[in-house]
Design a protein around this motif. Structure first.
Motif, PDB file in Angstrom:
ATOM      1  N   ASP A  12       0.818  -1.202   0.000  1.00  0.00           N
ATOM      2  CA  ASP A  12       0.000   0.000   0.000  1.00  0.00           C
ATOM      3  C   ASP A  12       0.858   1.261   0.000  1.00  0.00           C
ATOM      4  N   LEU A  13       1.916   1.242  -0.803  1.00  0.00           N
ATOM      5  CA  LEU A  13       2.804   2.386  -0.910  1.00  0.00           C
ATOM      6  C   LEU A  13       2.898   2.771  -2.372  1.00  0.00           C
ATOM      7  N   LYS A  14       3.177   4.064  -2.595  1.00  0.00           N
ATOM      8  CA  LYS A  14       3.389   4.528  -3.961  1.00  0.00           C
ATOM      9  C   LYS A  14       4.834   4.257  -4.355  1.00  0.00           C
ATOM     10  N   ALA A  15       5.001   3.568  -5.461  1.00  0.00           N
ATOM     11  CA  ALA A  15       6.360   3.294  -5.918  1.00  0.00           C
ATOM     12  C   ALA A  15       6.406   3.385  -7.426  1.00  0.00           C
ATOM     13  N   SER A  16       7.514   3.936  -7.954  1.00  0.00           N
ATOM     14  CA  SER A  16       7.580   4.034  -9.422  1.00  0.00           C
ATOM     15  C   SER A  16       9.041   4.009  -9.855  1.00  0.00           C
ATOM     16  N   TRP A  17       9.267   3.544 -11.067  1.00  0.00           N
ATOM     17  CA  TRP A  17      10.618   3.519 -11.628  1.00  0.00           C
ATOM     18  C   TRP A  17      11.013   4.918 -12.068  1.00  0.00           C
ATOM     19  N   LEU A  18      12.211   5.318 -11.757  1.00  0.00           N
ATOM     20  CA  LEU A  18      12.738   6.568 -12.277  1.00  0.00           C
ATOM     21  C   LEU A  18      13.512   6.306 -13.565  1.00  0.00           C
ATOM     22  N   ASN A  19      14.289   5.260 -13.566  1.00  0.00           N
ATOM     23  CA  ASN A  19      14.915   4.766 -14.788  1.00  0.00           C
ATOM     24  C   ASN A  19      15.178   3.296 -14.557  1.00  0.00           C
ATOM     25  N   ASP A  20      16.019   2.664 -15.368  1.00  0.00           N
ATOM     26  CA  ASP A  20      16.078   1.206 -15.257  1.00  0.00           C
ATOM     27  C   ASP A  20      16.935   0.723 -14.090  1.00  0.00           C
ATOM     28  N   TRP A  21      17.533   1.622 -13.310  1.00  0.00           N
ATOM     29  CA  TRP A  21      18.298   1.122 -12.161  1.00  0.00           C
ATOM     30  C   TRP A  21      17.918   1.775 -10.841  1.00  0.00           C
ATOM     31  N   GLU A  22      16.943   2.665 -10.874  1.00  0.00           N
ATOM     32  CA  GLU A  22      16.523   3.181  -9.572  1.00  0.00           C
ATOM     33  C   GLU A  22      15.016   3.439  -9.560  1.00  0.00           C
ATOM     34  N   PHE A  23      14.471   3.323  -8.361  1.00  0.00           N
ATOM     35  CA  PHE A  23      13.044   3.591  -8.211  1.00  0.00           C
ATOM     36  C   PHE A  23      12.822   4.368  -6.934  1.00  0.00           C
ATOM     37  N   GLU A  24      11.668   5.029  -6.897  1.00  0.00           N
ATOM     38  CA  GLU A  24      11.395   5.780  -5.676  1.00  0.00           C
ATOM     39  C   GLU A  24      10.150   5.236  -5.000  1.00  0.00           C
ATOM     40  N   VAL A  25      10.173   5.371  -3.704  1.00  0.00           N
ATOM     41  CA  VAL A  25       9.054   4.926  -2.887  1.00  0.00           C
ATOM     42  C   VAL A  25       8.641   6.091  -2.008  1.00  0.00           C
ATOM     43  N   ILE A  26       7.374   6.368  -1.991  1.00  0.00           N
ATOM     44  CA  ILE A  26       6.900   7.466  -1.150  1.00  0.00           C
ATOM     45  C   ILE A  26       6.167   6.871   0.039  1.00  0.00           C
ATOM     46  N   ILE A  66      18.529   7.189   0.521  1.00  0.00           N
ATOM     47  CA  ILE A  66      19.001   6.514  -0.683  1.00  0.00           C
ATOM     48  C   ILE A  66      19.645   5.197  -0.274  1.00  0.00           C
ATOM     49  N   LEU A  67      19.087   4.104  -0.817  1.00  0.00           N
ATOM     50  CA  LEU A  67      19.569   2.767  -0.453  1.00  0.00           C
ATOM     51  C   LEU A  67      20.085   2.067  -1.690  1.00  0.00           C
ATOM     52  N   GLN A  68      20.938   1.130  -1.486  1.00  0.00           N
ATOM     53  CA  GLN A  68      21.478   0.403  -2.633  1.00  0.00           C
ATOM     54  C   GLN A  68      21.459  -1.091  -2.362  1.00  0.00           C
ATOM     55  N   SER A  69      21.142  -1.812  -3.420  1.00  0.00           N
ATOM     56  CA  SER A  69      21.200  -3.264  -3.350  1.00  0.00           C
ATOM     57  C   SER A  69      22.335  -3.734  -4.248  1.00  0.00           C
ATOM     58  N   TYR A  70      23.308  -4.332  -3.637  1.00  0.00           N
ATOM     59  CA  TYR A  70      24.446  -4.804  -4.440  1.00  0.00           C
ATOM     60  C   TYR A  70      24.083  -6.069  -5.206  1.00  0.00           C
ATOM     61  N   ASP A  71      23.130  -6.821  -4.646  1.00  0.00           N
ATOM     62  CA  ASP A  71      22.751  -8.069  -5.303  1.00  0.00           C
ATOM     63  C   ASP A  71      21.953  -7.800  -6.570  1.00  0.00           C
ATOM     64  N   LEU A  72      21.011  -6.821  -6.466  1.00  0.00           N
ATOM     65  CA  LEU A  72      20.143  -6.558  -7.605  1.00  0.00           C
ATOM     66  C   LEU A  72      20.652  -5.432  -8.489  1.00  0.00           C
ATOM     67  N   SER A  73      21.723  -4.784  -8.071  1.00  0.00           N
ATOM     68  CA  SER A  73      22.231  -3.590  -8.754  1.00  0.00           C
ATOM     69  C   SER A  73      21.121  -2.549  -8.909  1.00  0.00           C
ATOM     70  N   LEU A  74      20.426  -2.308  -7.834  1.00  0.00           N
ATOM     71  CA  LEU A  74      19.315  -1.343  -7.855  1.00  0.00           C
ATOM     72  C   LEU A  74      19.517  -0.306  -6.773  1.00  0.00           C
ATOM     73  N   GLU A  75      18.944   0.850  -7.028  1.00  0.00           N
ATOM     74  CA  GLU A  75      19.001   1.909  -6.028  1.00  0.00           C
ATOM     75  C   GLU A  75      17.569   2.283  -5.662  1.00  0.00           C
ATOM     76  N   ALA A  76      17.320   2.352  -4.367  1.00  0.00           N
ATOM     77  CA  ALA A  76      15.970   2.723  -3.931  1.00  0.00           C
ATOM     78  C   ALA A  76      16.023   4.088  -3.281  1.00  0.00           C
ATOM     79  N   ILE A  77      15.067   4.944  -3.699  1.00  0.00           N
ATOM     80  CA  ILE A  77      15.008   6.277  -3.105  1.00  0.00           C
ATOM     81  C   ILE A  77      13.704   6.358  -2.341  1.00  0.00           C
TER      82      ILE A  77
END
Lengths: 165, 307, 621, 181
Positions: A12-26, A66-77
């Motif tokens: 129940d959170l808003k989440a969207s891709w910013l580009n192919d390696w990071e996404f934001e969660v509000i 700003i968080l980073q996942s080394y396993d998924l090579s993703l950045e979460a904002i």
């Protein structure tokens, strides 16, 4: 990769891709701890930083984790907004010890109170008594003119640069 | 009569001191020029070190108390005193007292005084620098001792004047020909004694803020500069007397000293700094091996002295 | 003749008086001081050749015992008593739990040692000296540790004494006499026939002497014991008592003169060569272990036996220059070690700790003590024109003249290493930042100041005029049948390779200093700043909460060297003795099982012991 | 006596040791100045490690309030004669940090500056030019900033204290914020 976003949305959170390696969660202010904890358990182990945006017209501060996942090579904002007139939020230093330092900086420059952070001593500024300097309602030019007595006519023939707006 | 003699010796002593100081400063200036040319710079004038010294002695400074003052004066004075016993070319002020080990120990007094002064300043950087300098000293003095002792044994005398006299009569009589390994060891040791790279740990400027000199300014730094210049003259002079057969006159003496120092400067220009324990153990390996080997050769050649 | 006895009786009397009034510290110390002075006055009367004999009936035998003065013994007596006068004078205001009557008992014993002409009284006096000093150690600052130190010393001493006792009985079994002179000449006569027998017997004695002097490998007790003994006693222990072993060595070293023509190493007989190596290794071990120490008393304990290594290496050569150098160094060591230990004791009594890394900057508070210490370490480092230079310089010459390059390089390394640890102690105690907890520290009392001024004067005087010591040493050298070194005036030291005129060196240094201070005066003015105003890379000390303790670098001063000498430190001789002790304990407990409490078994044991004793008696006498 | 002063000044001008306080981006111009391209050692100028040894304090770039405190401390640790070179526009008027809340505008309000080197960045030629100019001034006995500092110490101290020892807010508070501490 996509399923992590689905999982977040399922919470129940808003989440969207910013580009192919990071996404934001509000995230609402109350749930920020549990969301960050959850993301840490979902391989987002790296805490990259904490910053703050002053939405002065809305009357809100937006905290950006700003968080980073080394396993998924993703950045979460992860973003959350807190009221500007009473900026209080719980400290995240139980999740990442590193948060303590970032929160200290945010406390110093925006005046945000982090409940549970044991160490909110001044970090960069010495002997600071004014409004925290990175708030948008703090007039740095006026401060500079007042404290450093900067006058355009006191230049001994050296012209100051044009004012950069 | 005694007073006249004393005054003559005094003036001669001042002359030697001034000459040695001037030579040391000039060598320093030339070394800076050589270094600059190696690095393709124009470099400062030869006389730069004289101007630096003059400026330092006329500049204000801070003192940390009488132990600081006394230590720094005691840091360069014994060097000048030791100089009086060194045969410089044909000239020796006290011909009956030019014992080599005595000169070496007088030089140690200068290090003791310098250490006392800089440590009295109470700065940890100077303490670190001093500890490094002393550890380095534990390194280079050992091969140096091996070589000194083999020369003692070889020459059957401890007087520098007599060691010089034994080498008279041409190049083939010089100790450098008779003891090449010992000379090599001493040339490496000279690098460490003068604190040039790769053995400049004690005064590492960017690391420990120039180490022992951290609190020195003005005349105190000037005293340090005098000590270094005189030590440069003294150490190269000892090696000239030991290995290069002394000299018939002062100018040849200086020329021989300069040849030794030139090698040091060239090595200094191309090598980086070692870590301190590496430097110490280096001295205990190659130079000590050379020194001991030389000693063994000398003992096998010379046999046993009749006591 | 009576003054020879007085040398024994005066200290014993003083000791009894001191024991009675030991409750009153000042009176006790005064008695001790005056006893030393009186002994010194009696000593002035005594000349070489004085003798006194008596005989003792024992088991139907008449054993000749006696006292005699040789050049060596009068030299040792003067060293002991004169230093004792100085030390007891200093101790008048000293506050440790030292028992003066034990010190006086030690003095009586040592006087007897130096005068004894027979092994029985020598051994008795040796034991008396040993036990008195062991008991004196009990009064240390930390009770448990000082007890441990004393026991360690006692164990080593007992080992040495047993060894010496066996040696004495073996010898007297061979010669039928206890006289030192007869026994030694007997050994000389059988030297060429049974060299191994002689070596075996003599090494029995040497173990005892090596233990007393702390020569490698029997050096392990020294730091424990010196480190824990009472502050007032430790200068005597390290400056004077360590020399007794040297006296012992010199009894037997003339034996090697008969081996001079037998091929050895580099012209030296094998026993001399081996002892030189023992000395050199002791010097190196002491120096290297010293610069890892943080406890100031332990550091100088290592330093002390390191210097004994120098002395042993020199006298073991048993050449004129070697013997002269060794005895000269023994004298210089007495002086500079005394100066160092007395200042260390003064500092410890003021700051109350022995860890050097917690001191620092005390030169501001104790200037005279600082200067004394400076002169002391300059002498210890062998810097001209102070005392200590001449002897080290002669030791090196003596060594090189035999081509002992390896040993000489080792000794030179020990000398450089001594420079290192002396500087470390100098820095850690007196230089650097003064902690605020020492703000109330004051210079020592007037008595201490007088002692210190006297020591500075002595170190400079005997540095400039070494002839005053070299003359008696030359007569000692002559008494051993060696040709003394040539003398050419009080200010000269004549070595093997060169000679130096100390007065001219002194004048040159003084003139150079005058010039230096003139230059200092005419140069630009300086500004006096407090120790807080220091280079801190722009950081402001107050904002930084900088304390003097934080800005003092003295702990682990030579840390980078650890890497280089770590393998060296792994050899634990200490461990060997501990293991030996454990096995002795095991043996003891198994013997204990015999003693079950049954009376019959005791009877059998007693009868058996008597039988063995009687049989042994037949064999011996 | 004046001849002696002239001699002293001559040698002082020929031998100036420099302490460079590199807080800003200006430090990047110093390596080429020191090394083979421009070689400042030919004027007798050598970098030094501590303020005790130095004659010139070269301040390369902006000074925040926190660094200003250190610069003043360093300057006071230097011994006379000493000179200050302000390097780059930041020391002149704040440069691009002219309206910053934490960067001082004019260095010579706090310590006496003998020569300013204008530019953002000044080139090594400009630095060398300033050194030569300073040398001339020293040899003519004109560079007396350190004496000015002693003479007008109250004025400098007041300026320093105004920045460094604030006791009340500089501006009126716009809204009440959580107290720091």
């Amino acid at each position: 990769m996509a399923d992590i976003l689905d999982e977040i949305r399922a919470m129940d959170l808003k989440a969207s891709w910013l580009n192919d390696w990071e996404f934001e969660v509000i995230v609402p202010k109350e749930r920020i701890g549990s969301v960050l904890d959850y993301l840490k358990s979902r391989t987002f182990k790296g805490f990259m930083g904490l910053s703050c945006v002053d939405w002065i017209d809305e009357g809100k501060f937006e905290l950006v984790y700003i968080l980073q996942s080394y396993d998924l090579s993703l950045e979460a904002i992860v973003k959350t907004k807190i009221p500007r007139h009473r900026p209080v939020i719980e400290s995240m230093n139980a999740i990442w010890k590193l948060c303590e330092v970032y929160e200290r900086e945010m406390h110093e420059f925006f005046g945000i109170e982090f409940v549970g952070n044991p160490n909110l001593r001044p970090f960069f500024l010495e002997n600071w008594l004014d409004t925290p300097p990175l708030r948008k309602d703090f007039d740095t030019l006026a401060f500079s003119e007042e404290l450093f007595e900067f006058k355009e006519d006191e230049t001994h023939g050296i012209n100051p640069p044009e004012r950069i707006e | 009569m005694v007073i006249v003699e004393f005054l003559i010796k005094l003036s001669q002593g001042f002359g030697i001191g001034a000459l040695a100081l001037a030579t040391g400063l000039l060598f320093g200036g030339i070394a800076r020029k050589i270094m600059a040319r190696i690095q393709r710079r124009y470099g400062p004038p030869f006389t730069q070190n004289f101007m630096d010294l003059f400026k330092l002695l006329s500049k204000g400074s801070v003192s940390h108390g009488w132990a600081f003052d006394l230590g720094l004066v005691a840091g360069f004075v014994p060097m000048l005193a030791a100089l009086m016993f060194l045969p410089i070319g044909p000239f020796t002020l006290f011909p009956s007292d030019s014992s080599l080990i005595m000169i070496v120990y007088l030089m140690m007094m200068a290090y003791l005084g310098m250490a006392m002064g800089v440590l009295a300043s109470g700065n940890p950087n100077s303490a670190i620098g001093m500890s490094r300098a002393l550890m380095l000293m534990a390194g280079y003095e050992v091969p140096f001792a091996a070589v000194i002792f083999s020369i003692y044994f070889f020459s059957k005398t401890g007087y520098l004047t007599q060691i010089v006299a034994m080498q008279s009569g041409g190049f083939m009589n010089w100790n450098i020909v008779k003891m090449p390994l010992g000379f090599l060891a001493v040339e490496i040791v000279l690098q460490g004694m003068l604190g040039e790279k790769p053995f400049d740990q004690a005064i590492a400027p960017a690391e420990i803020a120039s180490g022992p000199m951290v609190e020195l300014g003005g005349k105190y730094l000037g005293f340090g500069m005098i000590q270094h210049s005189v030590a440069l003259f003294l150490e190269t002079g000892i090696i000239v007397d030991l290995f290069l057969g002394g000299a018939p006159n002062f100018w040849i003496f200086i020329a021989k000293q300069f040849v030794l120092y030139f090698v040091v400067v060239l090595v200094d220009a191309i090598l980086p700094r070692l870590r301190v324990h590496e430097a110490t153990s280096f001295f205990w390996k190659l130079p000590l091996f050379l020194g001991i080997l030389q000693a063994v050769i000398v003992i096998i050649q010379g046999g046993v002295l009749n006591v | 003749m009576s003054s020879l006895l007085a040398l024994l009786l005066v200290p014993v009397t003083g000791s009894i008086v001191a024991a009675i009034i030991q409750r009153y510290r000042l009176a006790e110390r005064l008695v001790s001081f005056s006893t030393f002075v009186v002994t010194l006055l009696f000593l002035i009367d005594i000349r070489v050749g004085d003798a006194f004999t008596w005989s003792l009936g024992f088991l139907g035998k008449n054993i000749e015992m006696g006292l005699q003065i040789t050049p060596l013994s009068i030299f040792m007596l003067y060293m002991t008593i004169a230093f004792g006068v100085l030390l007891t004078f200093f101790d008048l205001t000293e506050r440790s739990k030292m028992k003066s009557f034990l010190l006086l008992l030690t003095l009586a014993a040592s006087n007897w040692i130096f005068m004894a002409t027979d092994f029985l009284s020598f051994f008795f006096a040796w034991e008396l000296m040993g036990w008195a000093s062991i008991l004196a150690i009990f009064g240390g600052r930390r009770t448990a540790e000082s007890r441990h130190g004393a026991l360690y010393y006692a164990m080593m001493s007992i080992g040495g004494s047993y060894s010496m006792l066996i040696g004495i009985f073996l010898l007297s079994n061979l010669t039928g006499s206890f006289s030192i002179q007869q026994n030694v000449s007997y050994l000389v006569s059988i030297m060429t026939v049974h060299p191994w027998w002689v070596l075996g017997i003599v090494s029995m004695f040497f173990v005892a002497f090596m233990v007393k002097s702390g020569i490698f490998p029997f050096h392990t007790w020294v730091p424990y014991t010196y480190g824990e003994s009472p502050d007032g006693f430790v200068p005597y222990l390290s400056s004077v008592m360590s020399k007794y072993g040297i006296y012992g060595f010199l009894i037997f070293l003339p034996l090697t003169l008969s081996l001079r023509n037998v091929p050895g190493v580099l012209g030296l007989p094998w026993p001399n060569y081996t002892l030189v190596w023992f000395g050199s290794i002791t010097a190196v071990v002491g120096s290297v272990l010293a610069f890892m120490q943080d406890d100031v008393k332990k550091l100088f304990a290592y330093s002390s036996f390191s210097n004994l290594g120098f002395i042993l290496a020199a006298i073991a050569l048993f050449t004129p220059i070697g013997l002269t150098a060794g005895l000269f160094h023994a004298f210089n060591h007495l002086l500079f070690n005394g100066a160092i230990f007395i200042t260390v004791v003064a500092v410890i009594s003021k700051v109350g700790i022995t860890r050097m890394s917690e001191m620092g900057g005390l030169w501001q508070k104790m200037p005279l003590t600082f200067l004394t210490f400076f002169v002391g370490i300059a002498s210890a480092a062998g810097i001209p024109p102070f005392a200590g230079f001449g002897s080290k310089w002669m030791i090196f010459q003596a060594m090189i003249s035999h081509g002992l390059i390896f040993a000489t390089v080792l000794l030179f390394f020990a000398s450089i290493a001594s420079f290192l640890y002396l500087m470390r102690a100098f820095h850690a105690i007196f230089l650097g930042q003064l902690s605020h907890k020492y703000d109330n520290v004051k210079e020592i009392s007037a008595i201490g100041k007088i002692t210190e001024v006297f020591l500075i004067g002595a170190l400079i005087f005997f540095g400039i005029f070494p002839g005053f010591i070299l003359d008696p040493i030359n007569s000692i050298v002559g008494s051993f049948g060696l040709k003394p070194l040539p003398t050419s005036g009080y200010e000269y030291i004549n070595g093997f390779f060169s000679s130096v005129n100390m007065v001219s060196i002194f004048i040159v240094v003084i003139v150079a200093f005058i010039f230096g201070f003139l230059l200092f005066a005419v140069s630009a003015k300086h500004k006096k700043v407090p120790q807080e105003d220091n280079y801190t890379a722009g950081q402001i000390p107050k904002d930084w909460n900088l304390t003097p303790e934080m800005y003092q670098f003295s702990y682990d001063f030579y840390e980078p060297m650890d890497k280089e000498i770590a393998p060296f430190l792994k050899i634990k001789i200490d461990g060997f003795f501990k293991g030996f002790g454990d096995s002795v304990e095991y043996l003891g407990s198994s013997i204990k099982e015999i003693f079950t409490g049954n009376v019959q078994i005791y009877t059998y044991l007693a009868i058996g012991g008597l039988v063995i004793f009687v049989i042994a008696g037949w064999i011996v006498w | 006596m004046s001849e002696w002063t002239e001699i002293v000044d001559y040698f002082r001008g020929r031998s100036m040791w420099m302490l460079h306080y590199c807080t800003g981006c200006g430090a990047i111009e110093l390596p080429p100045t020191m090394t083979s391209r421009w070689d400042m050692e030919r004027f007798g100028i050598t970098p030094m490690a501590t303020p005790r040894q130095a004659d010139i304090l070269l301040i390369t770039g902006y000074l925040a309030i926190k660094t200003l405190k250190r610069v003043i401390y360093t300057y006071e640790q230097m011994q006379p004669p000493k000179w200050v070179l302000g390097f780059g526009s930041c020391t002149i008027n704040g440069g691009i940090y002219w309206d910053s809340y934490n960067v001082i505008e004019r260095l010579d309000k706090y310590i006496p500056v003998d020569i300013y080197i204008a530019g953002c960045m000044p080139r090594p030629e400009a630095i060398l030019d300033s050194f030569v100019k300073l040398k001339e001034m020293v040899q003519n006995g004109e560079a007396k900033g350190y004496e000015k500092y002693v003479k007008n110490y109250e004025w400098y101290k007041a300026n320093q204290d105004k920045v460094l020892k604030r006791t009340k807010p500089v501006l009126e508070r716009i809204e009440k914020v959580t107290k720091i501490g």
